[in-house]
Motif scaffolding. Structure first.
Motif, PDB file in Angstrom:
ATOM      1  N   ASN A  28      -0.127  -4.915  -7.699  1.00  0.00           N
ATOM      2  CA  ASN A  28      -0.984  -3.776  -8.042  1.00  0.00           C
ATOM      3  C   ASN A  28      -1.427  -2.987  -6.829  1.00  0.00           C
ATOM      4  OD1 ASN A  28      -1.014  -4.159 -10.794  1.00  0.00           O
ATOM      5  ND2 ASN A  28      -2.541  -5.781 -10.607  1.00  0.00           N
ATOM      6  N   PHE A  29      -0.726  -3.138  -5.736  1.00  0.00           N
ATOM      7  CA  PHE A  29      -1.092  -2.464  -4.492  1.00  0.00           C
ATOM      8  C   PHE A  29      -1.159  -0.951  -4.710  1.00  0.00           C
ATOM      9  CE2 PHE A  29      -0.027  -0.530  -0.394  1.00  0.00           C
ATOM     10  CZ  PHE A  29      -0.963  -1.140   0.414  1.00  0.00           C
ATOM     11  N   ARG A  30      -2.169  -0.321  -4.096  1.00  0.00           N
ATOM     12  CA  ARG A  30      -2.309   1.136  -4.219  1.00  0.00           C
ATOM     13  C   ARG A  30      -1.804   1.812  -2.954  1.00  0.00           C
ATOM     14  NH1 ARG A  30      -8.291   1.865  -4.955  1.00  0.00           N
ATOM     15  NH2 ARG A  30      -8.429  -0.258  -4.205  1.00  0.00           N
ATOM     16  N   PRO A  81     -11.450  12.798  -5.220  1.00  0.00           N
ATOM     17  CA  PRO A  81     -12.722  12.861  -4.468  1.00  0.00           C
ATOM     18  C   PRO A  81     -12.600  13.450  -3.052  1.00  0.00           C
ATOM     19  CG  PRO A  81     -12.414  10.687  -5.431  1.00  0.00           C
ATOM     20  CD  PRO A  81     -11.120  11.420  -5.578  1.00  0.00           C
ATOM     21  N   PRO A  82     -11.531  13.128  -2.281  1.00  0.00           N
ATOM     22  CA  PRO A  82     -11.513  13.675  -0.911  1.00  0.00           C
ATOM     23  C   PRO A  82     -10.799  15.015  -0.783  1.00  0.00           C
ATOM     24  CG  PRO A  82      -9.803  12.050  -1.121  1.00  0.00           C
ATOM     25  CD  PRO A  82     -10.424  12.178  -2.465  1.00  0.00           C
ATOM     26  N   ASN A  83     -10.495  15.674  -1.864  1.00  0.00           N
ATOM     27  CA  ASN A  83      -9.741  16.934  -1.826  1.00  0.00           C
ATOM     28  C   ASN A  83      -8.390  16.791  -1.130  1.00  0.00           C
ATOM     29  OD1 ASN A  83     -12.056  17.858  -2.955  1.00  0.00           O
ATOM     30  ND2 ASN A  83     -12.382  19.557  -1.521  1.00  0.00           N
ATOM     31  N   GLU A 141      -5.042   8.129 -13.035  1.00  0.00           N
ATOM     32  CA  GLU A 141      -5.830   7.892 -14.256  1.00  0.00           C
ATOM     33  C   GLU A 141      -5.932   9.127 -15.138  1.00  0.00           C
ATOM     34  OE1 GLU A 141      -9.072   4.507 -12.905  1.00  0.00           O
ATOM     35  OE2 GLU A 141      -9.728   6.543 -13.187  1.00  0.00           O
ATOM     36  N   ILE A 167      -7.242   8.833  -0.096  1.00  0.00           N
ATOM     37  CA  ILE A 167      -7.915   7.534   0.064  1.00  0.00           C
ATOM     38  C   ILE A 167      -7.328   6.486  -0.892  1.00  0.00           C
ATOM     39  CG2 ILE A 167     -10.077   8.505   0.932  1.00  0.00           C
ATOM     40  CD1 ILE A 167     -11.238   8.052  -1.888  1.00  0.00           C
ATOM     41  N   PRO A 202       5.945  -7.799   1.955  1.00  0.00           N
ATOM     42  CA  PRO A 202       5.632  -7.664   0.525  1.00  0.00           C
ATOM     43  C   PRO A 202       4.136  -7.410   0.301  1.00  0.00           C
ATOM     44  CG  PRO A 202       5.996  -9.970   1.088  1.00  0.00           C
ATOM     45  CD  PRO A 202       6.180  -9.193   2.350  1.00  0.00           C
ATOM     46  N   VAL A 203       3.824  -6.557  -0.679  1.00  0.00           N
ATOM     47  CA  VAL A 203       2.423  -6.334  -1.041  1.00  0.00           C
ATOM     48  C   VAL A 203       2.235  -6.811  -2.479  1.00  0.00           C
ATOM     49  CG1 VAL A 203       1.995  -4.420   0.535  1.00  0.00           C
ATOM     50  CG2 VAL A 203       2.948  -3.951  -1.713  1.00  0.00           C
ATOM     51  N   SER A 204       0.967  -6.943  -2.887  1.00  0.00           N
ATOM     52  CA  SER A 204       0.721  -7.464  -4.232  1.00  0.00           C
ATOM     53  C   SER A 204       1.166  -6.434  -5.279  1.00  0.00           C
ATOM     54  CB  SER A 204      -0.752  -7.816  -4.395  1.00  0.00           C
ATOM     55  OG  SER A 204      -1.510  -6.636  -4.386  1.00  0.00           O
ATOM     56  N   CYS A 262      -7.256   6.060  -4.081  1.00  0.00           N
ATOM     57  CA  CYS A 262      -8.147   5.528  -5.112  1.00  0.00           C
ATOM     58  C   CYS A 262      -7.447   5.500  -6.470  1.00  0.00           C
ATOM     59  CB  CYS A 262      -9.434   6.349  -5.189  1.00  0.00           C
ATOM     60  SG  CYS A 262      -9.186   8.067  -5.638  1.00  0.00           S
ATOM     61  N   GLY A 263      -6.478   6.397  -6.658  1.00  0.00           N
ATOM     62  CA  GLY A 263      -5.749   6.393  -7.916  1.00  0.00           C
ATOM     63  C   GLY A 263      -6.434   7.131  -9.049  1.00  0.00           C
ATOM     64  N   ARG A 264      -7.431   7.979  -8.736  1.00  0.00           N
ATOM     65  CA  ARG A 264      -8.072   8.773  -9.793  1.00  0.00           C
ATOM     66  C   ARG A 264      -7.056   9.733 -10.413  1.00  0.00           C
ATOM     67  NH1 ARG A 264     -12.565   7.497 -12.295  1.00  0.00           N
ATOM     68  NH2 ARG A 264     -13.817   9.384 -12.100  1.00  0.00           N
TER      69      ARG A 264
END
Lengths: 178, 570
Positions: A28-30, A51-53, A83, A76, A24-26, A78-80
């Motif tokens: 809000n895990f990304r 960001p990392p293309n 958003e 990566i 199990p992960v939390s 990041c979840g940009r």
């Protein structure tokens, strides 16, 4: 020494049964970004933000096609993308088991059809993006019919729009006549 | 942004400089209330830096070059001094370097701390520090062409590589200890992300001198940030500088741009940054204390520390969505709030950590091995420490009270409850004990910040990108300070990004810490500065006199480090 043994006893089993039991992960895990092509309008907001293309897009006007691509090997997490997405077509999931046997399996693609220009007929923008813009207009000040009446304008490519705008100005008309 | 006259900090240093070097001063400018950049004439550079360093209580944090030919026709070098005596501020000494002669006087003969920086400037920009005692390459590999300087603006793109010029290693390792046997350690360790190669020069069991070489996997991040990425995306690259203190780097980077543009980050974002920074310190210190147990032969303790450390990792995952606190910073604030449920769980984890670590630490301290193996070992002499400006627990274990969180408060540290822990044992033991104390402080900071979380927004938006503004950003990582210097370009990118990780400042004095110890102490000493790796795969022993080489596996040298019996050197 006894104290140490007591701590070890108290700690119990520290290891997990993973991979024989789920890990199990939390909440809000990304993890791996999940893309919904049905929801996506191919506007490329995520591609600009990434960001990392890891997210890229290729537009092929000859075939009238735009290809969205995610390279999980570059991501990566990041979840940009999540958003900035206007239609919530991309969302980071809880999935973290991403190893693959072949590099090609790291890539995920989705093709989108481009709409053709009302005037010159060349492909220029994703059909779904144009529809989305019209739907937004219909949600706002305009009625459904009024919005639909805007369609020819929205389906005109920037190049043709420029020419049209130029043609509507008197001095430019004089110049064009020579 | 211009700083108002009355709020300028550090005017005393400028007055002192103008009085002492009236002819050398060209320009003085405040970037923020406590950051000053002084442009001086090249000839006066060594005297100015050494006056600020030794007479005024400065420490050399970082030095770097910049290719400003497109801006003012010259190259420039910047020496960043952290002034920590009475008036705490940053003084950056800048000098312009002639683009034709490409020479400037070296500061290293006066201030030894400048040695790595000047060697790097020479590699990256081709600027020659005249009088630099050590003219070997630092960063560039042996097979890199002579006249190609990667960070110059007119050099090839970041994604291209020149053809190698040689197949053999030409690097000369320096031995000041006289005739001795050579023990090479390296160049790679299986668990390390920063390989390095060590040469220990030994006389029997005793290390008489040591030399080492790093940068085998130089990633060219500064070039990458300047050419490929937007300035707002570099926070995510800065995260990746380190596998442990990544968040610290992104805080340092984000605050450097915020300082340059005069962005005021909302208090809630500052408090959240402090919490994440301390979460990072928790797991890093537990890792290092665990490793210290491992290296003195207390392996059960190592296992227990790592078991407990998992709670700190869980805390990171809970708060940020990843076991590493990555991807949380943006210019102007943070991206994720701490909600009620997460707050409660984090407080619970803090309490558990405190309860579980305390008996383990007591046990470690009672282990006779620890004192026996670490007391008086790896001595960082205060004189050497003063000369080389090391950072973090390494310098705090040698009697100097230096901590960026206290000296130049950033994020929300001005209001946080924590002490500055200094011990004067100068040895490995002192460094371990400093970490133990800081661990408890970190828990206290997290708890305090969670109980007193300011309200308000997480993020400032709508600021303007002003070309060619520059400033420093800094943050105290678990192993010392991270210093970033960013200069914005005119294309939504950075003109120059200088990122200095703490271990960079701690490598040069390591040589002096190794001298006089035995080979079995070497892994322990290297581990005590908490670099991103501590030992090596295997060791090749070369008997210079007999021209004979034998290879000892890593486990063997580690076993010898613990048991100190049956030396593999015999």
């Amino acid at each position: 020494m006894f104290k140490l043994l007591k701590i070890i006893r108290g700690a119990g089993e520290a290891t997990e049964k993973y991979p024989f039991a789920p890990f199990p992960v939390s909440p809000n895990f990304r993890g791996k970004p999940e893309h919904s092509p049905a929801q996506c309008i191919a506007c490329a907001a995520c591609v600009t933000a990434c960001p990392p293309n890891a997210l890229t897009m290729q537009t092929n006007t000859a075939e009238g096609k735009r290809t969205w691509q995610l390279n999980i090997g570059r991501c990566i997490f990041c979840g940009r993308c999540e958003e900035v997405c206007p239609t919530r077509a991309i969302k980071l999931s809880q999935e973290f088991e991403l190893a693959v046997g072949s590099k090609a399996d790291l890539l995920q693609r989705a093709d989108f059809t481009l709409t053709s220009c009302y005037c010159c007929g060349s492909a220029f923008a994703p059909a779904k993006e144009v529809d989305y813009a019209l739907a937004l207009l219909a949600q706002g000040a305009l009625s459904a019919e009024q919005a639909e009446a805007m369609r020819p304008h929205l389906e005109t490519c920037p190049e043709c729009k420029r020419k049209q705008a130029l043609a509507s100005i008197e001095p430019a008309q004089a110049l064009m006549r020579g | 942004m211009s700083v108002a006259e009355q709020s300028r900090i550090g005017r005393n240093y400028i007055a002192g400089l103008s009085e002492k070097f009236p002819a050398a001063m060209l320009e003085v400018e405040w970037q923020t209330a406590d950051q000053i950049t002084v442009t001086v004439k090249p000839d006066a550079l060594p005297e100015v830096v050494s006056w600020l360093y030794y007479d005024q209580g400065g420490w050399l944090s970082v030095l770097f070059g910049n290719d400003e030919r497109t801006l003012n026709g010259s190259f420039a070098v910047y020496y960043v001094l952290s002034m920590e005596k009475d008036v705490k501020c940053w003084v950056t000494v800048r000098t312009l370097v002639d683009p034709v002669t490409q020479e400037y006087p070296s500061v290293t003969p006066k201030v030894p701390a400048a040695v790595w920086g000047e060697r790097e400037v020479r590699d990256m920009y081709g600027l020659r520090p005249v009088g630099l005692p050590d003219e070997r390459r630092l960063v560039l590999p042996d097979d890199w062409p002579e006249d190609l300087y990667p960070l110059r603006k007119d050099t090839m793109g970041y994604n291209q590589r020149p053809a190698p010029t040689t197949d053999t290693e030409t690097y000369q390792f320096v031995n000041d200890g006289g005739e001795s046997r050579v023990v090479p350690l390296g160049p790679l360790h299986i668990t390390s992300d920063e390989p390095g190669h060590f040469r220990l020069f030994v006389d029997g069991e005793d290390i008489v001198d040591a030399d080492y070489r790093m940068f085998y996997v130089h990633r060219g991040m500064e070039k990458l940030a300047e050419t490929r990425m937007g300035y707002d995306e570099v926070t995510f690259l800065a995260d990746r500088v380190c596998g442990i203190c990544g968040f610290t780097h992104s805080v340092a980077y984000a605050s450097s741009v915020e300082n340059a543009l005069g962005i005021v980050v909302p208090p809630r974002a500052q408090a959240i940054r402090s919490i994440f920074l301390e979460v990072e310190r928790l797991h890093s210190h537990l890792l290092n204390i665990g490793l210290a147990s491992h290296f003195v032969g207390f392996d059960t303790g190592f296992m227990q520390f790592f078991r407990v450390r998992e709670k700190a990792m869980t805390m990171a995952e809970l708060l940020t969505g990843a076991r590493k606190t990555y991807g949380m910073n943006v210019i102007g604030g943070v991206r994720r709030d701490i909600l009620k449920d997460e707050r409660a769980k984090t407080l619970k984890l803090c309490a558990e950590l405190r309860a579980e670590v305390t008996p383990l630490v007591e046990m470690l301290m009672e282990t006779p091995n620890l004192k026996q193996r670490t007391q008086g070992v790896g001595r960082l002499d205060p004189k050497v420490a003063r000369d080389f400006s090391p950072v973090g627990p390494a310098i705090r274990g040698s009697g100097f009270a230096r901590d960026i969180r206290v000296d130049h408060p950033y994020a929300a540290y001005a209001d946080m409850p924590f002490g500055l822990h200094v011990l004067d044992g100068c040895d490995v033991l002192s460094r371990v004990l400093v970490r133990v104390k800081e661990f408890y402080d970190s828990l206290a900071i997290i708890e305090h910040a969670l109980h007193n979380m300011p309200e308000g927004p997480l993020l400032i938006e709508g600021f303007a990108y002003t070309p060619h503004k520059f400033a420093l950003g800094y943050a105290e990582a678990p192993r010392g300070e991270d210093i970033h210097w960013s200069m914005l370009g005119d294309n939504q990118k950075l003109f120059r990004w200088r990122c200095r990780a703490p271990t960079y400042a701690n490598w040069p004095p390591l040589r002096y810490m190794l001298r006089g110890n035995t080979v079995s102490d070497a892994p322990l000493i290297v581990a005590s500065i908490d670099p991103c790796y501590s030992c090596t795969d295997r060791v090749t022993l070369i008997d210079v006199k007999k021209q004979k080489a034998t290879t000892v596996p890593y486990q063997e040298i580690e076993r010898y480090g613990r048991e100190r019996k049956d030396s593999p050197l015999k």
